[in-house]
Scaffold this motif. Structure first.
Motif, short mmCIF file in Angstrom:
data_model
loop_
_atom_site.label_atom_id
_atom_site.label_comp_id
_atom_site.label_asym_id
_atom_site.label_seq_id
_atom_site.Cartn_x
_atom_site.Cartn_y
_atom_site.Cartn_z
N GLY A 10 0.83 -1.19 0.00
CA GLY A 10 0.00 0.00 0.00
C GLY A 10 0.87 1.24 0.00
O GLY A 10 2.04 1.21 -0.39
N ASN A 11 0.32 2.34 0.44
CA ASN A 11 1.05 3.59 0.52
C ASN A 11 1.57 3.76 1.95
O ASN A 11 0.79 4.00 2.86
CB ASN A 11 0.14 4.77 0.14
N PRO A 12 2.88 3.62 2.14
CA PRO A 12 3.42 3.68 3.50
C PRO A 12 3.27 5.06 4.16
O PRO A 12 3.45 5.20 5.36
CB PRO A 12 4.89 3.32 3.33
N ALA A 47 -14.68 -4.82 -3.18
CA ALA A 47 -14.91 -3.40 -2.93
C ALA A 47 -16.39 -3.13 -2.67
O ALA A 47 -16.75 -2.41 -1.73
CB ALA A 47 -14.43 -2.55 -4.11
N ASP A 48 -17.25 -3.72 -3.49
CA ASP A 48 -18.70 -3.54 -3.29
C ASP A 48 -19.15 -4.09 -1.94
O ASP A 48 -19.94 -3.46 -1.24
CB ASP A 48 -19.49 -4.24 -4.41
N ASP A 62 -10.70 2.22 -3.70
CA ASP A 62 -10.00 2.49 -4.96
C ASP A 62 -8.98 1.41 -5.28
O ASP A 62 -8.81 1.02 -6.44
CB ASP A 62 -9.30 3.85 -4.93
N HIS A 63 -8.30 0.91 -4.26
CA HIS A 63 -7.32 -0.15 -4.49
C HIS A 63 -8.03 -1.40 -5.03
O HIS A 63 -7.57 -2.01 -5.99
CB HIS A 63 -6.56 -0.49 -3.21
N CYS A 74 -1.73 -9.06 -1.04
CA CYS A 74 -2.39 -7.77 -1.26
C CYS A 74 -2.78 -7.20 0.11
O CYS A 74 -3.39 -7.88 0.93
CB CYS A 74 -3.63 -7.97 -2.12
N TRP A 75 -2.44 -5.95 0.35
CA TRP A 75 -2.63 -5.37 1.68
C TRP A 75 -4.09 -5.31 2.08
O TRP A 75 -4.40 -5.46 3.26
CB TRP A 75 -1.95 -4.00 1.78
N VAL A 76 -5.01 -5.13 1.14
CA VAL A 76 -6.42 -5.08 1.50
C VAL A 76 -6.91 -6.46 1.91
O VAL A 76 -7.56 -6.63 2.94
CB VAL A 76 -7.29 -4.51 0.36
#
Length: 84
Positions: A10-12, A47-48, A62-63, A74-76
């Protein structure tokens, strides 16, 4: 390779708040299926499901809806499954 790293880490520079209430049966089932099969084509569906569970995190949603690539780690998906 940088896109794969972004998928895993992800974004650190942006900490993500993830509510345990988003871990519905549907969200958990989707994440577990993707993790075990290594088929991440259901990321937009995840996501949904997260949105249906009350997630309003643009970063998470968004990811999931992004083009990827999405890979195991995958971080999510890891966040949903409670993996470190």
């Amino acid at each position: 390779m940088p896109t794969v790293l972004r998928d895993i880490f992800g974004n650190p520079f942006r900490p993500i708040t993830f509510s345990p209430s988003w871990r519905t049966d549907t969200v958990l089932a989707l994440a577990a299926q993707m993790y075990s099969s290594r088929d991440f084509s259901a990321m937009p569906i995840l996501a949904d499901a997260l949105q249906d569970a009350g997630s309003d995190s643009a970063e998470v949603l968004d990811h999931c809806r992004g083009p990827g690539p999405h890979v195991r780690g995958c971080w999510v998906v890891d966040l949903v499954l409670g993996k470190d």
